[in-house]
Design a protein around this motif. Structure first.
Motif, PDB file in Angstrom:
ATOM      1  N   LEU A  82      55.612 -73.628  23.791  1.00 38.36           N
ATOM      2  CA  LEU A  82      55.186 -73.015  25.050  1.00 38.36           C
ATOM      3  C   LEU A  82      56.082 -73.448  26.209  1.00 38.36           C
ATOM      4  CD1 LEU A  82      51.303 -73.245  24.631  1.00 38.36           C
ATOM      5  CD2 LEU A  82      52.634 -71.143  24.745  1.00 38.36           C
ATOM      6  N   HIS A  97      49.606 -67.590  32.182  1.00 39.50           N
ATOM      7  CA  HIS A  97      49.065 -67.593  30.818  1.00 39.50           C
ATOM      8  C   HIS A  97      49.556 -68.801  30.026  1.00 39.50           C
ATOM      9  CE1 HIS A  97      47.949 -63.093  30.814  1.00 39.50           C
ATOM     10  NE2 HIS A  97      46.873 -63.837  30.927  1.00 39.50           N
ATOM     11  N   ALA A 101      47.473 -72.010  28.607  1.00 38.18           N
ATOM     12  CA  ALA A 101      47.482 -72.344  27.176  1.00 38.18           C
ATOM     13  C   ALA A 101      47.852 -73.815  26.980  1.00 38.18           C
ATOM     14  CB  ALA A 101      48.455 -71.436  26.435  1.00 38.18           C
TER      15      ALA A 101
END
Ligand code: ZN
Length: 120
Positions: A82, A97, A101
Motif C-alpha cells: 500500500l 482510500h 486501508a
C-alpha cells in the motif's frame, strides 16, 4: 440414601483427609465438584479422571503466537504494498482510500501485538 452416595461421600472425605483439594469446577458428566489429587483432577462420583478445559486453553495459547506471527507478517507486507501504491498516486480519493486501508492494517497489527504480548 443410596449405597452409591454413601460410597461417594466416604471417598470424598477420604480424599479431603489425604490432602485433596475441592475445586470450583464441576464434572461435565455428573456435575459433582472436581477434586485435585496429586496434580490430577478426579470426579469422585464417576471415579474417573477429568480433563480440565483449561488444558485446551493452554494448547490454544501455544498455538496463538504462531498464527499471530504469520498474521503480522501478512499485514507488514500489505502495508508495504500500500505504501508503494500511495507513493505513486496523486488522486486525493485514492490517497484517502489507501491511508484508510493502512490505518486499518496498523490497528489490526497493534491488536495482534497486544494479544500476542498477553499469550507469548
Ligand atoms: Zn462425575
Amino acid at each position: 440414601m443410596a449405597a452409591g452416595s454413601e460410597d461417594y461421600l466416604k471417598r470424598m472425605s477420604d480424599a479431603l483427609r489425604s490432602g485433596a483439594k475441592m475445586l470450583s469446577e464441576i464434572c461435565p458428566v455428573c456435575s459433582s465438584p472436581i477434586f485435585q489429587i496429586d496434580n490430577e483432577l478426579w470426579c469422585l462420583r464417576c471415579e474417573r479422571r477429568v480433563v480440565k478445559v483449561k488444558e485446551e486453553d493452554e494448547a490454544m495459547a501455544a498455538f496463538t503466537p504462531y498464527v499471530l506471527t504469520r498474521l503480522e507478517g501478512v499485514i507488514a507486507s500489505k502495508i508495504d504494498e500500500l505504501s508503494a501504491l500511495l507513493s505513486k498516486t496523486a488522486d486525493p480519493q485514492e490517497v484517502l482510500h489507501i491511508t484508510q486501508a493502512i490505518d486499518g492494517l496498523l490497528e489490526t497489527l497493534a491488536k495482534s501485538r497486544k494479544l500476542g504480548g498477553e499469550t507469548r
